[in-house]
Design a protein around this motif. Sequence first.
Motif, PDB file in Angstrom:
ATOM      1  N   CYS A   9       0.858  -1.184   0.000  1.00 30.35           N
ATOM      2  CA  CYS A   9       0.000   0.000   0.000  1.00 30.35           C
ATOM      3  C   CYS A   9       0.896   1.237   0.000  1.00 30.35           C
ATOM      4  CB  CYS A   9      -0.900   0.010   1.228  1.00 30.35           C
ATOM      5  SG  CYS A   9      -1.924  -1.489   1.392  1.00 30.35           S
ATOM      6  N   ASP A  10       0.867   1.950  -1.111  1.00 29.98           N
ATOM      7  CA  ASP A  10       1.706   3.129  -1.272  1.00 29.98           C
ATOM      8  C   ASP A  10       0.978   4.110  -2.176  1.00 29.98           C
ATOM      9  OD1 ASP A  10       5.032   3.782  -1.025  1.00 29.98           O
ATOM     10  OD2 ASP A  10       3.905   4.888  -2.548  1.00 29.98           O
ATOM     11  N   ASP A  11       1.051   5.403  -1.849  1.00 28.12           N
ATOM     12  CA  ASP A  11       0.281   6.381  -2.618  1.00 28.12           C
ATOM     13  C   ASP A  11       0.835   6.637  -4.019  1.00 28.12           C
ATOM     14  OD1 ASP A  11       2.547   7.707  -1.694  1.00 28.12           O
ATOM     15  OD2 ASP A  11       1.522   9.628  -1.504  1.00 28.12           O
ATOM     16  N   GLN A  12       2.063   6.217  -4.285  1.00 26.91           N
ATOM     17  CA  GLN A  12       2.661   6.431  -5.597  1.00 26.91           C
ATOM     18  C   GLN A  12       2.659   5.114  -6.390  1.00 26.91           C
ATOM     19  OE1 GLN A  12       6.263   8.892  -5.793  1.00 26.91           O
ATOM     20  NE2 GLN A  12       6.050   9.242  -3.587  1.00 26.91           N
ATOM     21  N   ALA A  35      -2.252  -0.966  -3.565  1.00 28.54           N
ATOM     22  CA  ALA A  35      -3.302   0.037  -3.367  1.00 28.54           C
ATOM     23  C   ALA A  35      -2.635   1.375  -3.114  1.00 28.54           C
ATOM     24  CB  ALA A  35      -4.196  -0.347  -2.198  1.00 28.54           C
ATOM     25  N   ASN A  36      -3.335   2.451  -3.486  1.00 29.98           N
ATOM     26  CA  ASN A  36      -2.729   3.785  -3.396  1.00 29.98           C
ATOM     27  C   ASN A  36      -3.425   4.722  -2.412  1.00 29.98           C
ATOM     28  OD1 ASN A  36      -2.661   3.326  -6.875  1.00 29.98           O
ATOM     29  ND2 ASN A  36      -0.851   3.115  -5.570  1.00 29.98           N
ATOM     30  N   ASN A  37      -4.470   4.247  -1.739  1.00 27.08           N
ATOM     31  CA  ASN A  37      -5.155   5.092  -0.756  1.00 27.08           C
ATOM     32  C   ASN A  37      -5.743   4.216   0.348  1.00 27.08           C
ATOM     33  OD1 ASN A  37      -7.889   4.229  -1.632  1.00 27.08           O
ATOM     34  ND2 ASN A  37      -7.362   5.372  -3.491  1.00 27.08           N
ATOM     35  N   LYS A  38      -6.311   4.842   1.346  1.00 24.75           N
ATOM     36  CA  LYS A  38      -6.803   4.112   2.513  1.00 24.75           C
ATOM     37  C   LYS A  38      -7.958   3.180   2.171  1.00 24.75           C
ATOM     38  CE  LYS A  38      -8.000   4.994   7.365  1.00 24.75           C
ATOM     39  NZ  LYS A  38      -8.188   6.064   8.384  1.00 24.75           N
ATOM     40  N   ALA A  39      -8.918   3.682   1.393  1.00 28.90           N
ATOM     41  CA  ALA A  39     -10.098   2.873   1.057  1.00 28.90           C
ATOM     42  C   ALA A  39      -9.706   1.631   0.268  1.00 28.90           C
ATOM     43  CB  ALA A  39     -11.103   3.706   0.274  1.00 28.90           C
ATOM     44  N   SER A  41      -6.791   0.280   0.140  1.00 34.30           N
ATOM     45  CA  SER A  41      -5.934  -0.561   0.985  1.00 34.30           C
ATOM     46  C   SER A  41      -6.779  -1.488   1.845  1.00 34.30           C
ATOM     47  CB  SER A  41      -5.040   0.307   1.877  1.00 34.30           C
ATOM     48  OG  SER A  41      -4.141   1.073   1.110  1.00 34.30           O
ATOM     49  N   LYS A  42      -7.866  -0.956   2.407  1.00 35.81           N
ATOM     50  CA  LYS A  42      -8.745  -1.783   3.229  1.00 35.81           C
ATOM     51  C   LYS A  42      -9.381  -2.898   2.408  1.00 35.81           C
ATOM     52  CE  LYS A  42      -9.952   1.448   6.943  1.00 35.81           C
ATOM     53  NZ  LYS A  42     -11.043   2.140   7.651  1.00 35.81           N
ATOM     54  N   LYS A  43      -9.823  -2.568   1.191  1.00 38.21           N
ATOM     55  CA  LYS A  43     -10.421  -3.575   0.317  1.00 38.21           C
ATOM     56  C   LYS A  43      -9.415  -4.673  -0.004  1.00 38.21           C
ATOM     57  CE  LYS A  43     -13.647  -0.384  -1.957  1.00 38.21           C
ATOM     58  NZ  LYS A  43     -13.983   0.303  -3.230  1.00 38.21           N
ATOM     59  N   LEU A  44      -8.188  -4.249  -0.314  1.00 37.54           N
ATOM     60  CA  LEU A  44      -7.140  -5.214  -0.655  1.00 37.54           C
ATOM     61  C   LEU A  44      -6.804  -6.116   0.529  1.00 37.54           C
ATOM     62  CD1 LEU A  44      -5.131  -6.072  -2.892  1.00 37.54           C
ATOM     63  CD2 LEU A  44      -3.529  -4.382  -1.958  1.00 37.54           C
ATOM     64  N   ILE A  45      -6.734  -5.530   1.701  1.00 38.46           N
ATOM     65  CA  ILE A  45      -6.418  -6.295   2.912  1.00 38.46           C
ATOM     66  C   ILE A  45      -7.541  -7.273   3.261  1.00 38.46           C
ATOM     67  CG2 ILE A  45      -6.100  -6.067   5.418  1.00 38.46           C
ATOM     68  CD1 ILE A  45      -4.669  -3.351   4.741  1.00 38.46           C
ATOM     69  N   LEU A  46      -8.787  -6.835   3.094  1.00 42.28           N
ATOM     70  CA  LEU A  46      -9.924  -7.708   3.374  1.00 42.28           C
ATOM     71  C   LEU A  46     -10.052  -8.845   2.368  1.00 42.28           C
ATOM     72  CD1 LEU A  46     -12.674  -5.088   4.343  1.00 42.28           C
ATOM     73  CD2 LEU A  46     -11.568  -6.727   5.868  1.00 42.28           C
TER      74      LEU A  46
END
Length: 239
Positions: A9-12, A35-39, A41-46
Amino acid sequence: MEKIKVIMCDDQQSICDCYRYVFEMTEDILLLGTANNKADSKKLILGNQADVILLDIQMDTAETGLELIPFVQEYQPQAKIMMLTVHEEPEYIFRAFQEGISDYFVKTLPAEELVRSIRAVYENQVVLRPGIAQKIVEQTNEIMRKQKLLEAENEEVKNNQKSLLYILNLMTKLSNSEFEILKGLYYGKSCAQIAEERYVSESTVRTHTGRILKKFEYSSMKKLILQLRKINAFSMFDE
């Protein structure tokens, strides 16, 4: 060969693509997604069971990565967390380790070093790099310094409270005349002014000040007044 499953998870996105290439060239690491943002990132982690999750600190906000740590711990408790960031400030590093991460990787280090770090985290063989360890020590020392200052301030407050109680107790033993004279001196009046206001001689006022000093066990009125002002002794009598 069982591969180490990684989420990044990194913004770039350019950073993600760079490391994706490195991981594709590595036999024992499988990148599940980026993933590049918080939302996202959560989807990817879930949606994926990972062994190691790389979190950039700064994404949507300056502390997105730190905010995601509890989320990972709740929904993927088996995953090891690594911070992947440009931030080397001691407070960030210290906080991240407090939250329970396994390693803190600075992007300026070679990509090969990241691969070695992922393997070490996966195998529970992490050894803090000297720079990171030093910053943790620095932050620990700073916290201890602030704690000592706070303790010293609290001790001063306690001492002032004790002094206030002690002096208030002594003030109850003053006669009305002694109390009024002490109050006048406290607010900057001279013995001559107090004598004039009370229609007594100045020598009578000085006799009272001698009795006051004896009751408080002070050698001079100047020292007593300084102590009384320090603890704001007359504040409750001025309402």
